[in-house]
Design a protein around this motif. Sequence first.
Motif: not given
Length: 300
Positions: A82-85, A288-294, A297-300
Motif C-alpha cells: 500500500a502506497g501514498i496513492k 507547483e511543488v506544493v500543489a503536487l504534494y497536496k 496526498k489527497d489521492n488525486r
Amino acid sequence: MKKYKYVFLFTSVIVAQFFASCNEDSIDKVNDPIPYESIGGYENSDDVAASHLVSKFSFDGNITDSKNGITDGLGTNVTYEAGIKGQAYKGSSSSFIAYNTVANSVINLKSISVSMWIKTDPHTGGAQSLFMLPKKTDFWGNIFTLIEGTGPATTMLLKNHIQKDVTPSIPWSGQFIEHGGDNVLKNMFGAWKHLVWTYNGTSSTYSLYVDGVKLDLPASISKRYASDPLAGGVGYGELANSEVSKFIIGGYQQHLGAPWGNPDSWMLHYTGLMDEFRIYDAALADNEVVALYKLEKDNR
C-alpha cells in the motif's frame, strides 16, 4: 358522494406521485458526487506542469511508465505494498527494475525536477540508490539519487548527481550535490515523505523540497558552477547527459551487467517503499511543488 371520493382519491395519488418524484430528485442530488476543491488551481496531480512531465511511475501493481519516456522494463524481486496513492514499489536487498529504452525526452534533459514519495528506515554498510540514468563510459551515471548509510540515526544523508558533458569539456562536469553536515535531512525515516529536487539550467540553481516545503540551502549547495567560482568559474548552465544506456530504479548501473563491471560492496539496492516517481524536463516552481504534494496526498 362516490364521485367526490373518486376525485379525492385521484388527487391523493397525483400529490403522492409529486412528492415521491421530489424525494427521488432530492436523493439523487444528495448522492451526486461533490466536486473536489482545486489545489493551487489544479484538480489532479497530473495537471501540475503537465507539458513538462516526461516520466511517471505509479507502481500500481506494475512497473510501467505512463508517459512512455522509460520503457522495456524488467523487474527483479519486485513486490508491491500500500502506497501514498494506490500501491507502491517495495524494495529489498535484491530488488530493482531495469529498463532498456530511454526516450530523447529524458536523455536530452536540460533542466530537471525529480519527485517521489519514499518511506524507508536507516541502514548501514553503504549507499542505497533510488534511481539512476546510467552512462556507458563512466563509473558514475548521469543523473541519480543516493541515500548514504548512517546507521541507526534520525538524519538522512542524501546525495543527488547531475551531469554536463560538453565540448570543450568543463572542469566540474559531473557534480554530487550532498546534504551533509548542517544540511542533513531530519525526520525522514519511518513515515511517508514527499521528496522533490530540482535543477534549473537557466539560473544554475538547485532546490530541494520535503513535504512541499522548500529547504533553506546555503549558496554552496544551491548555486552550481562549471568550475571553481573562486577562480572565476561561471554558472553550470544546462544539463547535458552523454552515453545514456538504460535506466534503473532501486539500484546502480553496475547492477545492470555489461558494459559496467560488477557492483562494489557499498552499492546497495533501495530497501524502502517508493510511490509516484516523476521526472519533469523543467524546474518546478514553489507553488507547483506544493500543489503536487497536496494533490497526491489527497489521492488525486
